[in-house]
Design a protein around this motif. Structure first.
Motif, PDB file in Angstrom:
ATOM      1  N   ALA A 161       0.840  -1.202   0.000  1.00 48.99           N
ATOM      2  CA  ALA A 161       0.000   0.000   0.000  1.00 48.99           C
ATOM      3  C   ALA A 161       0.873   1.247   0.000  1.00 48.99           C
ATOM      4  O   ALA A 161       2.068   1.190   0.296  1.00 48.99           O
TER       5      ALA A 161
ATOM      6  N   ASP B  90      -3.745   3.430   0.504  1.00 50.47           N
ATOM      7  CA  ASP B  90      -4.387   2.957  -0.719  1.00 50.47           C
ATOM      8  C   ASP B  90      -3.698   1.655  -1.091  1.00 50.47           C
ATOM      9  O   ASP B  90      -2.500   1.638  -1.386  1.00 50.47           O
ATOM     10  N   ALA B  91      -4.445   0.564  -1.043  1.00 46.63           N
ATOM     11  CA  ALA B  91      -3.912  -0.753  -1.396  1.00 46.63           C
ATOM     12  C   ALA B  91      -4.562  -1.194  -2.703  1.00 46.63           C
ATOM     13  O   ALA B  91      -5.577  -1.883  -2.695  1.00 46.63           O
TER      14      ALA B  91
END
Length: 70
Positions: free
Chosen positions: A12, A29-30
């Motif tokens: 991420a 944010d993955a």
């Protein structure tokens, strides 16, 4: 190198860090999935976390709860 028992490891990028008195919420944010980790402010500073840092989020939970609408 370290071996870990956690199997749920997601790469991420940190998108935001909000520090409180003792806890830092680290937003990530993955691959298009938003995740938030609550860690100590001390740990966030020791790791040198900043917005844009690449990290590996490791998830080890004993319980996961799901809900659906009636």
């Amino acid at each position: 190198m370290m071996r870990l028992s956690a199997r749920n490891q997601l790469r991420a990028r940190i998108t935001a860090i909000t520090e409180g008195e003792a806890t830092a919420n680290v937003e990530m944010d993955a691959g298009g999935v938003r995740m938030v980790a609550a860690i100590t402010v001390e740990a966030a500073r020791e790791l040198g976390l900043t917005e844009g840092s690449e990290v590996v989020a490791m998830i080890k939970a004993s319980d996961v709860m799901l809900a659906v609408a009636d």
